[in-house]
Design a protein around this motif. Sequence first.
Motif, PDB file in Angstrom:
ATOM      1  N   GLN A 193      13.429   8.494 -23.077  1.00  0.00           N
ATOM      2  CA  GLN A 193      13.394   8.532 -21.613  1.00  0.00           C
ATOM      3  C   GLN A 193      11.955   8.657 -21.102  1.00  0.00           C
ATOM      4  O   GLN A 193      11.594   8.047 -20.088  1.00  0.00           O
ATOM      5  CB  GLN A 193      14.247   9.695 -21.090  1.00  0.00           C
ATOM      6  CG  GLN A 193      15.751   9.514 -21.273  1.00  0.00           C
ATOM      7  CD  GLN A 193      16.335   8.439 -20.365  1.00  0.00           C
ATOM      8  OE1 GLN A 193      15.623   7.779 -19.592  1.00  0.00           O
ATOM      9  NE2 GLN A 193      17.640   8.225 -20.455  1.00  0.00           N
TER      10      GLN A 193
ATOM     11  N   ASP B 107      18.476   5.532 -30.079  1.00  0.00           N
ATOM     12  CA  ASP B 107      18.016   5.708 -28.703  1.00  0.00           C
ATOM     13  C   ASP B 107      17.060   4.621 -28.219  1.00  0.00           C
ATOM     14  O   ASP B 107      17.038   4.305 -27.024  1.00  0.00           O
ATOM     15  CB  ASP B 107      17.352   7.081 -28.567  1.00  0.00           C
ATOM     16  CG  ASP B 107      18.343   8.221 -28.789  1.00  0.00           C
ATOM     17  OD1 ASP B 107      19.430   8.163 -28.186  1.00  0.00           O
ATOM     18  OD2 ASP B 107      18.051   9.129 -29.580  1.00  0.00           O
TER      19      ASP B 107
ATOM     20  N   VAL C  37      11.317  15.909 -19.967  1.00  0.00           N
ATOM     21  CA  VAL C  37      10.832  14.601 -19.502  1.00  0.00           C
ATOM     22  C   VAL C  37       9.966  14.769 -18.262  1.00  0.00           C
ATOM     23  O   VAL C  37       8.841  14.255 -18.192  1.00  0.00           O
ATOM     24  CB  VAL C  37      12.021  13.663 -19.204  1.00  0.00           C
ATOM     25  CG1 VAL C  37      11.523  12.368 -18.563  1.00  0.00           C
ATOM     26  CG2 VAL C  37      12.791  13.341 -20.484  1.00  0.00           C
TER      27      VAL C  37
ATOM     28  N   PRO D 245      20.594  12.700 -19.186  1.00  0.00           N
ATOM     29  CA  PRO D 245      19.888  13.810 -19.840  1.00  0.00           C
ATOM     30  C   PRO D 245      20.477  15.165 -19.460  1.00  0.00           C
ATOM     31  O   PRO D 245      20.865  15.394 -18.313  1.00  0.00           O
ATOM     32  CB  PRO D 245      18.452  13.675 -19.309  1.00  0.00           C
ATOM     33  CG  PRO D 245      18.322  12.255 -18.879  1.00  0.00           C
ATOM     34  CD  PRO D 245      19.680  11.862 -18.382  1.00  0.00           C
TER      35      PRO D 245
ATOM     36  N   ASN E 171      16.802  11.549 -10.803  1.00  0.00           N
ATOM     37  CA  ASN E 171      16.144  12.131 -11.969  1.00  0.00           C
ATOM     38  C   ASN E 171      15.201  13.277 -11.611  1.00  0.00           C
ATOM     39  O   ASN E 171      14.517  13.808 -12.471  1.00  0.00           O
ATOM     40  CB  ASN E 171      15.375  11.056 -12.739  1.00  0.00           C
ATOM     41  CG  ASN E 171      14.407  10.287 -11.857  1.00  0.00           C
ATOM     42  OD1 ASN E 171      14.842   9.501 -11.026  1.00  0.00           O
ATOM     43  ND2 ASN E 171      13.117  10.489 -12.029  1.00  0.00           N
TER      44      ASN E 171
ATOM     45  N   TYR F 249      16.024  11.085 -28.056  1.00  0.00           N
ATOM     46  CA  TYR F 249      16.543  10.621 -26.766  1.00  0.00           C
ATOM     47  C   TYR F 249      15.591  11.031 -25.648  1.00  0.00           C
ATOM     48  O   TYR F 249      15.309  10.246 -24.729  1.00  0.00           O
ATOM     49  CB  TYR F 249      17.933  11.208 -26.515  1.00  0.00           C
ATOM     50  CG  TYR F 249      18.500  10.896 -25.151  1.00  0.00           C
ATOM     51  CD1 TYR F 249      18.918   9.601 -24.839  1.00  0.00           C
ATOM     52  CD2 TYR F 249      18.609  11.885 -24.179  1.00  0.00           C
ATOM     53  CE1 TYR F 249      19.434   9.303 -23.579  1.00  0.00           C
ATOM     54  CE2 TYR F 249      19.132  11.591 -22.920  1.00  0.00           C
ATOM     55  CZ  TYR F 249      19.545  10.307 -22.624  1.00  0.00           C
ATOM     56  OH  TYR F 249      20.048  10.015 -21.374  1.00  0.00           O
ATOM     57  N   THR F 250      15.076  12.255 -25.711  1.00  0.00           N
ATOM     58  CA  THR F 250      14.107  12.725 -24.723  1.00  0.00           C
ATOM     59  C   THR F 250      12.856  11.859 -24.768  1.00  0.00           C
ATOM     60  O   THR F 250      12.322  11.447 -23.725  1.00  0.00           O
ATOM     61  CB  THR F 250      13.750  14.199 -24.984  1.00  0.00           C
ATOM     62  OG1 THR F 250      14.955  14.981 -24.954  1.00  0.00           O
ATOM     63  CG2 THR F 250      12.779  14.728 -23.961  1.00  0.00           C
TER      64      THR F 250
ATOM     65  N   TYR G 214      15.171   7.262 -14.559  1.00  0.00           N
ATOM     66  CA  TYR G 214      15.619   7.274 -15.947  1.00  0.00           C
ATOM     67  C   TYR G 214      16.248   5.933 -16.308  1.00  0.00           C
ATOM     68  O   TYR G 214      16.611   5.139 -15.432  1.00  0.00           O
ATOM     69  CB  TYR G 214      16.694   8.359 -16.164  1.00  0.00           C
ATOM     70  CG  TYR G 214      16.157   9.760 -16.241  1.00  0.00           C
ATOM     71  CD1 TYR G 214      15.416  10.172 -17.345  1.00  0.00           C
ATOM     72  CD2 TYR G 214      16.413  10.678 -15.234  1.00  0.00           C
ATOM     73  CE1 TYR G 214      14.942  11.465 -17.423  1.00  0.00           C
ATOM     74  CE2 TYR G 214      15.940  11.978 -15.310  1.00  0.00           C
ATOM     75  CZ  TYR G 214      15.200  12.361 -16.410  1.00  0.00           C
ATOM     76  OH  TYR G 214      14.727  13.640 -16.493  1.00  0.00           O
ATOM     77  N   TYR G 215      16.410   5.743 -17.615  1.00  0.00           N
ATOM     78  CA  TYR G 215      17.194   4.590 -18.074  1.00  0.00           C
ATOM     79  C   TYR G 215      18.657   5.029 -18.148  1.00  0.00           C
ATOM     80  O   TYR G 215      19.002   6.010 -18.792  1.00  0.00           O
ATOM     81  CB  TYR G 215      16.737   4.124 -19.462  1.00  0.00           C
ATOM     82  CG  TYR G 215      17.577   2.973 -19.967  1.00  0.00           C
ATOM     83  CD1 TYR G 215      17.258   1.668 -19.624  1.00  0.00           C
ATOM     84  CD2 TYR G 215      18.714   3.196 -20.750  1.00  0.00           C
ATOM     85  CE1 TYR G 215      18.033   0.599 -20.053  1.00  0.00           C
ATOM     86  CE2 TYR G 215      19.503   2.145 -21.178  1.00  0.00           C
ATOM     87  CZ  TYR G 215      19.151   0.849 -20.834  1.00  0.00           C
ATOM     88  OH  TYR G 215      19.930  -0.204 -21.247  1.00  0.00           O
TER      89      TYR G 215
ATOM     90  N   HIS H 112      10.391   5.142 -21.799  1.00  0.00           N
ATOM     91  CA  HIS H 112      10.949   4.104 -20.928  1.00  0.00           C
ATOM     92  C   HIS H 112      10.405   4.223 -19.509  1.00  0.00           C
ATOM     93  O   HIS H 112      10.041   3.216 -18.880  1.00  0.00           O
ATOM     94  CB  HIS H 112      12.476   4.185 -20.906  1.00  0.00           C
ATOM     95  CG  HIS H 112      13.117   3.039 -20.181  1.00  0.00           C
ATOM     96  ND1 HIS H 112      13.360   3.061 -18.828  1.00  0.00           N
ATOM     97  CD2 HIS H 112      13.520   1.812 -20.614  1.00  0.00           C
ATOM     98  CE1 HIS H 112      13.895   1.917 -18.460  1.00  0.00           C
ATOM     99  NE2 HIS H 112      14.006   1.147 -19.520  1.00  0.00           N
ATOM    100  N   ARG H 113      10.330   5.434 -18.991  1.00  0.00           N
ATOM    101  CA  ARG H 113       9.840   5.601 -17.614  1.00  0.00           C
ATOM    102  C   ARG H 113       8.362   5.243 -17.505  1.00  0.00           C
ATOM    103  O   ARG H 113       7.936   4.634 -16.515  1.00  0.00           O
ATOM    104  CB  ARG H 113      10.099   7.039 -17.148  1.00  0.00           C
ATOM    105  CG  ARG H 113      11.568   7.293 -16.820  1.00  0.00           C
ATOM    106  CD  ARG H 113      11.860   8.741 -16.475  1.00  0.00           C
ATOM    107  NE  ARG H 113      11.232   9.174 -15.250  1.00  0.00           N
ATOM    108  CZ  ARG H 113      11.342  10.404 -14.747  1.00  0.00           C
ATOM    109  NH1 ARG H 113      12.079  11.307 -15.397  1.00  0.00           N
ATOM    110  NH2 ARG H 113      10.738  10.739 -13.641  1.00  0.00           N
TER     111      ARG H 113
ATOM    112  N   GLN I 148      15.909  16.918 -19.204  1.00  0.00           N
ATOM    113  CA  GLN I 148      15.332  16.561 -17.908  1.00  0.00           C
ATOM    114  C   GLN I 148      14.052  17.363 -17.663  1.00  0.00           C
ATOM    115  O   GLN I 148      13.033  16.811 -17.216  1.00  0.00           O
ATOM    116  CB  GLN I 148      16.368  16.856 -16.820  1.00  0.00           C
ATOM    117  CG  GLN I 148      16.197  16.055 -15.550  1.00  0.00           C
ATOM    118  CD  GLN I 148      17.436  16.157 -14.684  1.00  0.00           C
ATOM    119  OE1 GLN I 148      17.898  17.255 -14.379  1.00  0.00           O
ATOM    120  NE2 GLN I 148      17.983  15.035 -14.278  1.00  0.00           N
TER     121      GLN I 148
END
Length: 791
Positions: free
Chosen positions: A205, A236, A175, A167, A67, A201-202, A158-159, A208-209, A172
């Motif tokens: 990520q 997402d 994020v 991504p 990532n 979606y961005t 990332y997930y 999630h991180r 990317q």
Amino acid sequence: MPDKSSLSERDICTKYISPAIENAGWDKFKQYREEVNFTDGRIIVRGKLSTRGKRKRADYILYYKPNIPIGIIEVKENNHSVGAGMQQALEYADILQLPFVFSTNGNRFLFHDKTNTESLEQEIELDDFPSPEVLWEKYLNYKGISSPDAKNVVEQDYYFDGSGKAPRYYQQNAVNLTLEAIAKGQDRILLVMATGTGKTYTAFQIVHRLWKSRTKKRILFLADRNALIDQTKRGDFKHFKDKMTIVQKRQVDKSYEVYLAIYQGLTGSEEEKNIFKQFSPDFFDLIVIDECHRGSAKEDSAWREVLTYFKSATQIGLTATPKETEEVSNSEYFGDPVYTYSLKQGIEDGFLAPYQVIRVTIDVDAEGWRPEKDKTDKAGNLVEDRIYNRKDYDRNLVIDERTQIVAQKVTEFLKNSGRFQKTIVFCRDVDHAERMRSALANLNSDLVGQNHKYVMRITGDNDEGKRELDNFIDPEQTYPVIATTSELMTTGVDAQTCKLIVLDTEIGSMTKFKQIVGRGTRVNEEFGKLYFTIMDFRNATDKFADKDFDGDPVRIKEIKGDEPITGDNDPAEDDEPNDVEKPVVKDPPENYGNDDPFTKKKTKLQKIYINGVDVTILNSREMYFDKDGKPVTMSMKDYTKSLLSEKYESLDHFLNLWKSADRKEALIEELNEQGIPVEELLKAVNRECDLFDIICHVAFDQKPLTRKERANNVKKRNYFTKYGEKARAVIEALIEKYADEGIENIESMEVLKLNPLSDFGSPLEIVKSFGGKNQYLEAIKELENEIYNLA
């Protein structure tokens, strides 16, 4: 060892570059990738057809972790200098936000190190390529990341759900730049990403991180509509599963880690309705604000109150259209964007759909309308004698015939281009949307008779329409096809297959205009959605010419001491929706007229309804745009001549390039990519000519010949008598193919599988009649030279 100068670029990579990278400690499966396409290639529209331009491709991208891309290598053949690929590599590095840039010809590397300003570029031997650890340490120092906690944030993976979805490069970038800012202690962050580029979606990520690394343990995702929250939970954010809940009821459950909520569900004019205060001010570590250009951009709004209450949390604002006026500012609250990905860039990369614009001018709009003496409305009341204009229509004056003519034009377009194209008609208000629905239903009675949902009004006050919103945006669902709306569908509606946007409303705000255009920008190749059309009845598309349409947000708002902020917005140009779901509140008289979208009282204008007016369309024209997305104001021929004169210094220069091109189709694609409107030129000059003659005519004032004239000239010269009988028949068939369809179709070997060529046998048999493949290709090259023989 083979002579390097005889090796292809790929051979150089395989024999020299990959071994050099691996010897330096880079893992082949995790830390470098070869031939990485990082864009999809701009979508080029040719009439009703579309194709894609070239993708941007890096020879190598280096990753410290999957990532975290940190470097790029551009490889050239050995007969080039070591630095021949550096400029291209630097361009790609800027796009991908990479600090370490390498160019090589297989002998050594030229290393451009953005982290070292004292020694920016130096040549290094193949055996001295830096290790991942060396570059990573330089990267962290360059980014100002030093503490173990900060490293933990940026190094979190990332997930990945196993579906292969990863991504895109700009996601990317967004994020990683966000995480780096948070790692360095920044607590207010703004991300600007064009509609259709995957903001949610961005956001997932990012969340999630941060959640996985335990940097942020409790997260609130805020939006302004239930549909957006439901969409987020099902889409997402679904991977949070039982760790996630939607805040709906007055009594909240504090045992979850990820909360989804709408502002309207958290706030109200009465204290007991402020559900957010059931959480302690420090309950959330992270708040993501979707569509932050809306209420949260206003300093004195109820929406901003929520953010202020949770001020200790890191707050990330997401928007496609940051709001910057003297009264309202995203940047004033969040700071300048850490990353911007614009509509223009998205279209250039091929991730977003390009648009064509049809401007329709109606006589009563252009000239105004004045009632004749003693003109009465439909209720029998005398109509005030004055000049009414476009801003009046459907706001305080309704002309039935004007509504009808708009509906007729929309119907005519759909009948010519496809009656099941998903279409959104943006109207002035709910009343206008209903009248437009009725007019469209009458004009499409055959399809409405088969299914009444062919055209539907989808507005916030109509439960039946709102229930169909999911079906409208679902590519698998045929109905509804046409949606009439006013405000409900301006934002957050993921209409992947919408191919027609109709503007029949005044749009005073650039923010709102961008949001509406964004309803069409998504690409869905599976369902044939690669571009869309905007049909404009109100000159709203003038905003494409505005320097702010696709520019970076600029701070406008200035705060001077305790000076109150005031504004005098035209309600017709207000961005806040007037037909979306809102809680019912009793407004105290002292709050009337303030700027809070939940307490503002708007005075409803009394409409006049009339008919019996002669309404006609004065003109309907397609607008053209340059490669930067700006409208072309000069004639198509003059505009193209100026572009071509930049590219070709003389007629001889063009002729030499055309003659030496291995494939004419590649040259045509290149012109398309550079913004030369090939399809429009053919329409404007003569569709029976091919591009060669169009360019010669427009740029160099040569008399254009049609394809048939060129084909006949070749036949008269009878040059192909030197071939055998079968080969000669093939050449004659190819000449006819050129006359009918153009040069692109005879350059491909695939043409041999088509009628009438297939009548001569299989492609292999046809090629053999020329003596082999090389001889066949030589014959095609000679045929092209004969076709374009200017003598």
